[in-house]
Design a protein around this motif. Structure first.
Motif, PDB file in Angstrom:
ATOM      1  N   MET A 177      -6.769   9.628   5.494  1.00  0.00           N
ATOM      2  CA  MET A 177      -6.350   8.257   5.830  1.00  0.00           C
ATOM      3  C   MET A 177      -7.511   7.306   5.601  1.00  0.00           C
ATOM      4  O   MET A 177      -8.667   7.689   5.697  1.00  0.00           O
ATOM      5  CB  MET A 177      -5.904   8.262   7.297  1.00  0.00           C
ATOM      6  N   ILE A 178      -7.178   6.070   5.345  1.00  0.00           N
ATOM      7  CA  ILE A 178      -8.192   5.053   5.086  1.00  0.00           C
ATOM      8  C   ILE A 178      -9.066   4.876   6.331  1.00  0.00           C
ATOM      9  O   ILE A 178      -8.561   4.703   7.423  1.00  0.00           O
ATOM     10  CB  ILE A 178      -7.521   3.690   4.807  1.00  0.00           C
ATOM     11  N   SER A 217       0.476  -7.962   9.739  1.00  0.00           N
ATOM     12  CA  SER A 217       1.151  -8.056  11.025  1.00  0.00           C
ATOM     13  C   SER A 217       2.326  -7.094  11.144  1.00  0.00           C
ATOM     14  O   SER A 217       3.058  -6.842  10.194  1.00  0.00           O
ATOM     15  CB  SER A 217       1.646  -9.497  11.184  1.00  0.00           C
ATOM     16  N   GLY A 218       2.511  -6.579  12.334  1.00  0.00           N
ATOM     17  CA  GLY A 218       3.747  -5.907  12.704  1.00  0.00           C
ATOM     18  C   GLY A 218       4.123  -4.720  11.851  1.00  0.00           C
ATOM     19  O   GLY A 218       3.297  -3.861  11.572  1.00  0.00           O
ATOM     20  N   ASN A 219       5.368  -4.715  11.432  1.00  0.00           N
ATOM     21  CA  ASN A 219       5.859  -3.516  10.744  1.00  0.00           C
ATOM     22  C   ASN A 219       5.236  -3.344   9.357  1.00  0.00           C
ATOM     23  O   ASN A 219       5.260  -2.256   8.805  1.00  0.00           O
ATOM     24  CB  ASN A 219       7.396  -3.541  10.667  1.00  0.00           C
ATOM     25  N   LYS A 220       4.683  -4.412   8.793  1.00  0.00           N
ATOM     26  CA  LYS A 220       4.154  -4.314   7.433  1.00  0.00           C
ATOM     27  C   LYS A 220       3.027  -3.287   7.344  1.00  0.00           C
ATOM     28  O   LYS A 220       2.898  -2.589   6.346  1.00  0.00           O
ATOM     29  CB  LYS A 220       3.663  -5.675   6.940  1.00  0.00           C
ATOM     30  N   LYS A 266       0.828   1.691   4.997  1.00  0.00           N
ATOM     31  CA  LYS A 266      -0.331   2.577   5.103  1.00  0.00           C
ATOM     32  C   LYS A 266      -0.256   3.795   4.190  1.00  0.00           C
ATOM     33  O   LYS A 266      -1.263   4.173   3.584  1.00  0.00           O
ATOM     34  CB  LYS A 266      -0.585   2.971   6.561  1.00  0.00           C
ATOM     35  N   TYR A 267       0.920   4.393   4.058  1.00  0.00           N
ATOM     36  CA  TYR A 267       0.994   5.609   3.233  1.00  0.00           C
ATOM     37  C   TYR A 267       1.046   5.298   1.738  1.00  0.00           C
ATOM     38  O   TYR A 267       0.698   6.145   0.911  1.00  0.00           O
ATOM     39  CB  TYR A 267       2.143   6.509   3.691  1.00  0.00           C
ATOM     40  N   ARG A 299       9.780  -0.949   0.555  1.00  0.00           N
ATOM     41  CA  ARG A 299      11.001  -0.145   0.562  1.00  0.00           C
ATOM     42  C   ARG A 299      10.729   1.227  -0.066  1.00  0.00           C
ATOM     43  O   ARG A 299      10.171   1.298  -1.154  1.00  0.00           O
ATOM     44  CB  ARG A 299      12.021  -0.908  -0.284  1.00  0.00           C
ATOM     45  N   GLY A 300      11.135   2.286   0.602  1.00  0.00           N
ATOM     46  CA  GLY A 300      10.991   3.619   0.014  1.00  0.00           C
ATOM     47  C   GLY A 300      10.407   4.650   0.962  1.00  0.00           C
ATOM     48  O   GLY A 300      10.146   4.356   2.126  1.00  0.00           O
ATOM     49  N   ARG A 301      10.223   5.868   0.449  1.00  0.00           N
ATOM     50  CA  ARG A 301       9.826   7.042   1.254  1.00  0.00           C
ATOM     51  C   ARG A 301       8.570   6.803   2.092  1.00  0.00           C
ATOM     52  O   ARG A 301       8.547   7.033   3.290  1.00  0.00           O
ATOM     53  CB  ARG A 301       9.550   8.242   0.350  1.00  0.00           C
ATOM     54  N   ALA A 302       7.489   6.376   1.426  1.00  0.00           N
ATOM     55  CA  ALA A 302       6.221   6.241   2.153  1.00  0.00           C
ATOM     56  C   ALA A 302       6.339   5.149   3.227  1.00  0.00           C
ATOM     57  O   ALA A 302       5.729   5.250   4.298  1.00  0.00           O
ATOM     58  CB  ALA A 302       5.084   5.931   1.196  1.00  0.00           C
ATOM     59  N   GLY A 303       7.140   4.128   2.948  1.00  0.00           N
ATOM     60  CA  GLY A 303       7.357   3.062   3.929  1.00  0.00           C
ATOM     61  C   GLY A 303       8.103   3.591   5.142  1.00  0.00           C
ATOM     62  O   GLY A 303       7.771   3.276   6.289  1.00  0.00           O
ATOM     63  N   ILE A 304       9.115   4.394   4.891  1.00  0.00           N
ATOM     64  CA  ILE A 304       9.891   4.990   5.986  1.00  0.00           C
ATOM     65  C   ILE A 304       8.986   5.899   6.821  1.00  0.00           C
ATOM     66  O   ILE A 304       9.008   5.863   8.048  1.00  0.00           O
ATOM     67  CB  ILE A 304      11.082   5.803   5.431  1.00  0.00           C
TER      68      ILE A 304
END
Ligand code: PLP
Length: 306
Positions: free
Chosen positions: A1-2, A43-46, A51-52, A148-153
């Motif tokens: 992880m970063i 901010s927030g959910n972003k 991160k992934y 949008r997508g796998r890493a975001g989920i």
């Protein structure tokens, strides 16, 4: 992880309980998970959704990421800042022609080092556009609009674990792409219902891109949508919504934005007033951040100070 400083601090998220005559009368409890507190820019959910992707870009030794958004996009500004901290270059493809003068959001994005390219609405909405961009920047990881997508989920699956979430009967969040909601559904428990409030206008209950995305990617079926709180479409607003947001701030000290969380809280309070929730329901609302979007409003339209 970063491992860098000045990244969002997930430990700064906290749960705030709402106290309100309406809630007492309806015997409904509402807690708010304040993700808006983890960082002022990412901010927030972003952060959870990004991160992934950043991790993948680093692991794949990419130069950076290339991603998409509108001129006031929470996702673009978060991507620009987070990429910079991660030591990655970022390219932002902005919907619409290059404006003569930049919005505060666009100026900030550029000052964080993101290279901005502008795409006409026709190009932007074109199916092949993504393929073209991918081919143009082969050394950048393509991150879809809104993460949008796998890493975001995968990142969004971590959100509920910031609090003791098993006590809630309902978990409610705003929905743009549905990425955050999918992560929340995947980490929720079978006795809970996850309710998404889309901020885009869809044909009632017919299949739509967002519901399809969540259905396809969610690992369980304990979710539903409430389609009545879009205020005529994405980033559309009226006096009623802005008035609600000012009043909600006065009552609870919680700032909201008119694109996402304003509609979210408006919707939940309306549902409570309509008797939608059984007495003894215990609701967790995800405050997904995004307050910088209010900078597109003329001054004085929101009253967020005591
Ligand atoms: C981007 C955003 C959302 C939408 O998240 P999705 O995962 O795209 O559904 C919700 N709330 C805020 C504040 C946002 O900035």
């Amino acid at each position: 992880m970063i491992q860098l400083t000045n990244l969002p601090d997930q430990g700064k998220a906290f749960v705030q309980t709402l106290d309100d005559v309406l809630l007492r009368k309806s015997q409904v409890g509402i807690d708010v998970l304040r993700l808006d507190k983890i960082h002022t820019i990412i901010s927030g959910n972003k952060w959870f959704k990004l991160k992934y992707y950043l991790d993948d870009a680093l692991k794949q030794r990419r130069k950076g990421i290339v991603t998409f958004g509108g001129p006031y996009s929470n996702h673009l500004i978060a991507s620009a800042y987070a990429s910079r901290i991660a030591g990655l270059h970022s390219i932002g493809i902005v919907r619409g022609e290059r404006p003569k003068s930049f919005s505060q959001t666009l100026s900030d994005i550029e000052s964080y080092g993101m290279t901005l390219k502008f795409a006409s609405r026709d190009d932007y909405g074109n199916e092949h556009f993504k393929t073209t961009i991918k081919a143009l920047y082969p050394d950048h990881l393509l991150v879809e609009e809104g993460g949008r997508g796998r890493a975001g989920i995968r990142g969004a699956e971590e959100i509920l674990h910031l609090t003791a979430f098993d006590q809630y009967s309902h978990i409610i969040c705003a929905v743009g792409t549905g990425t955050m909601m999918t992560g929340i559904v995947n980490s929720s428990l079978p006795h809970q219902t996850v309710i998404g409030i889309p901020v885009l206008k869809f044909d009632q209950s017919n299949s739509n891109t967002v519901a399809d995305f969540v259905t396809l990617n969610a690992s369980s079926e304990n979710f539903a949508f409430q389609y009545d709180f879009h205020f005529e479409g994405y980033a559309k607003k009226n006096k009623g919504l802005l008035g609600f947001m000012s009043d909600f701030y006065k009552r609870h000290g919680i700032p909201t934005d008119f694109v996402y969380t304003g509609k979210l809280f408006y919707g939940v309070m309306k549902l409570v007033g309509d008797g939608f929730f059984n007495p003894d329901s215990k609701i967790l609302i995800i405050h997904s951040g995004g307050l910088q979007g209010n900078r597109s409003l003329p001054e004085g339209q929101l009253q967020f100070s005591e």
